[in-house]
Design a protein around this motif. Structure first.
Motif, short mmCIF file in Angstrom:
data_model
loop_
_atom_site.label_atom_id
_atom_site.label_comp_id
_atom_site.label_asym_id
_atom_site.label_seq_id
_atom_site.Cartn_x
_atom_site.Cartn_y
_atom_site.Cartn_z
N LEU A 1 0.83 -1.20 0.00
CA LEU A 1 0.00 0.00 0.00
C LEU A 1 0.87 1.25 0.00
O LEU A 1 0.61 2.21 -0.72
CB LEU A 1 -0.92 0.00 1.22
CG LEU A 1 -1.81 1.23 1.40
CD1 LEU A 1 -2.80 1.34 0.26
CD2 LEU A 1 -2.56 1.15 2.73
N LEU A 2 1.91 1.25 0.83
CA LEU A 2 2.84 2.38 0.90
C LEU A 2 4.25 1.82 0.87
O LEU A 2 4.67 1.12 1.78
CB LEU A 2 2.59 3.19 2.17
CG LEU A 2 3.23 4.59 2.21
CD1 LEU A 2 2.38 5.54 3.04
CD2 LEU A 2 4.63 4.53 2.78
N ALA B 1 -2.86 7.18 0.87
CA ALA B 1 -1.79 6.40 0.25
C ALA B 1 -2.34 5.47 -0.82
O ALA B 1 -1.70 5.23 -1.84
CB ALA B 1 -1.05 5.59 1.31
N ALA B 2 -3.55 4.97 -0.61
CA ALA B 2 -4.16 4.06 -1.57
C ALA B 2 -4.54 4.76 -2.86
O ALA B 2 -4.40 4.19 -3.95
CB ALA B 2 -5.40 3.41 -0.95
N LEU B 3 -4.98 6.00 -2.77
CA LEU B 3 -5.61 6.65 -3.92
C LEU B 3 -4.80 7.77 -4.56
O LEU B 3 -5.17 8.25 -5.63
CB LEU B 3 -6.99 7.19 -3.52
CG LEU B 3 -7.98 6.16 -2.99
CD1 LEU B 3 -9.31 6.80 -2.68
CD2 LEU B 3 -8.16 5.02 -3.98
N GLY B 4 -3.70 8.19 -3.94
CA GLY B 4 -3.00 9.29 -4.59
C GLY B 4 -1.68 9.69 -4.00
O GLY B 4 -0.73 10.00 -4.72
N MET B 5 -1.56 9.69 -2.70
CA MET B 5 -0.37 10.25 -2.05
C MET B 5 0.83 9.29 -2.13
O MET B 5 0.72 8.12 -1.77
CB MET B 5 -0.68 10.57 -0.59
CG MET B 5 0.41 11.39 0.10
SD MET B 5 1.66 10.36 0.89
CE MET B 5 0.72 9.68 2.25
N MET B 6 1.95 9.81 -2.64
CA MET B 6 3.21 9.07 -2.64
C MET B 6 4.21 9.86 -1.79
O MET B 6 4.28 11.09 -1.90
CB MET B 6 3.74 8.91 -4.06
CG MET B 6 2.84 8.09 -4.97
SD MET B 6 3.57 7.91 -6.62
CE MET B 6 2.23 7.05 -7.48
#
Length: 369
Positions: free
Chosen positions: A163-164, A287-292
């Motif tokens: 996930l991350l 984290a799942a949908l956009g944030m890196m």
């Protein structure tokens, strides 16, 4: 359509994206899943169309009764095949992935590549610059609307999905407080190279009467991204990482009580657990949908549809972001901390800072069961 006769190889995750394309087109629908990865039988999303960006352009895969119609973005029809053919090809691909060569990380599947060539599909994986793996036009039977949504695909066929991701950007730095360390003691602790060396190094620090006090998130971009989400997230995550060594637990659901008991944000209330659950769900969803971690984030979700999970038996379940509570419950129930490679990410060693204090780094990586 031609792939220039070049053999395509991919890992399980990459082939799973093609499997998802074929399986969903073959079935023409996808069921919602619950937090336990079980199908919700009365919640199904009919698929109107899947859209793929290829090097040659954009292609639409329309579900038309018992057929799949492949057309250009301008509506020019290129090919019409039965949905049954897509389902048959999906079943073959699933079997090929389940019976891949032993030890092979990346491998070809010639029959699937031939079918990909036929249906104007030349690449395995979507761009890794964002979280979107597939674009689907779904029909929502509750709103009676068709929506073009981006989904992230997580496959269980090759083990637990990330996930991350761990990187140098996900390091958290702690000041070692409560005891002094000589250079010889630092060297001795850093020389611990057991199979559980991170745990053993933390234990060695504590046997000396010292403890870890959160100091900062190493990467300025990740630090800013976390602050955008919630100013309390950085110390919350930092304590979560420590609690895995205090308790031996790794699952988020099992770490919540000790996290709330340690209460790094100093909440003065009985329902502290709910506060920390909310913050961690916010992290997981983002984290799942956009944030890196290492990429400046604006708060915009790339995978605005949610998650598609390919189960070990090949069933695909949809975790639609419109059902936000169910989506967050799924993430939280299945998230756990994973320890990345210490050499690769440069953590879990004591060092003396320019200020003379001794510091230690822990690393954040999150996987889904």
């Amino acid at each position: 359509m031609s792939n220039d006769n070049k053999e395509i190889t991919g890992n399980i995750g990459e082939w799973s994206e093609i499997y998802t394309l074929l399986k969903l087109l073959g079935e023409g629908k996808v069921y919602a899943g619950d937090q336990n990865l079980e199908k919700i039988k009365n919640l199904v999303y009919p698929i109107i169309m899947i859209i793929r960006q290829e090097k040659e352009g954009v292609y639409d895969y329309l579900v038309s009764n018992a057929d799949i119609v492949i057309q250009k973005a301008d509506g020019t029809e290129l090919l019409r095949l039965s949905a049954e053919k897509f389902l048959h090809e999906a079943e073959y691909l699933l079997s090929a992935m389940q019976n891949k060569p032993a030890g092979a990380r990346s491998f070809p599947i010639a029959k699937t590549q031939a079918f990909m060539d036929q249906i104007y599909c030349s690449t395995l994986k979507a761009s890794s610059s964002d979280k979107t793996d597939i674009h689907i036009v779904l029909h929502d039977q509750r709103t009676r609307m068709n929506n073009n949504l981006g989904f992230s695909i997580k496959s269980q066929l090759g083990g637990d999905s990330t996930l991350l991701n761990a990187s140098g950007a996900t390091n958290f730095t702690y000041k070692v407080v409560g005891s002094d360390f000589s250079d010889e003691e630092i060297e001795k602790i850093n020389a611990i190279a057991t199979r559980t060396k991170i745990i053993d190094r933390v234990d060695a620090i504590r046997r000396k009467g010292a403890d870890l006090q959160f100091d900062h998130v190493d990467n300025s971009t990740f630090r800013t991204n976390l602050a955008m989400l919630d100013n309390g997230l950085a110390p919350t995550i930092a304590q979560l990482l420590v609690e895995q060594f205090n308790t031996g637990e790794r699952n988020f659901v099992d770490l919540i009580k000790p996290l709330a008991d340690s209460n790094p944000l100093g909440f003065d209330m009985e329902d502290k657990e709910d506060m920390y659950i909310y913050k961690l769900k916010h992290l997981l969803t983002s984290a799942a949908l956009g944030m890196m971690p290492a990429k400046k984030w604006t708060g915009r979700y790339d995978a605005n549809g949610g998650y598609l999970v390919v189960k070990k038996d090949g069933e695909i379940l949809c975790y639609h972001f419109y059902d936000k509570n169910r989506f967050e419950d799924f993430l939280f129930a299945n998230a756990y901390l994973e320890r990345g490679k210490t050499r690769k990410h440069g953590y879990a060693s004591l060092y003396r800072g320019e200020d003379g204090n001794v510091y230690f780094k822990l690393n954040l990586q999150v996987r889904l069961k």
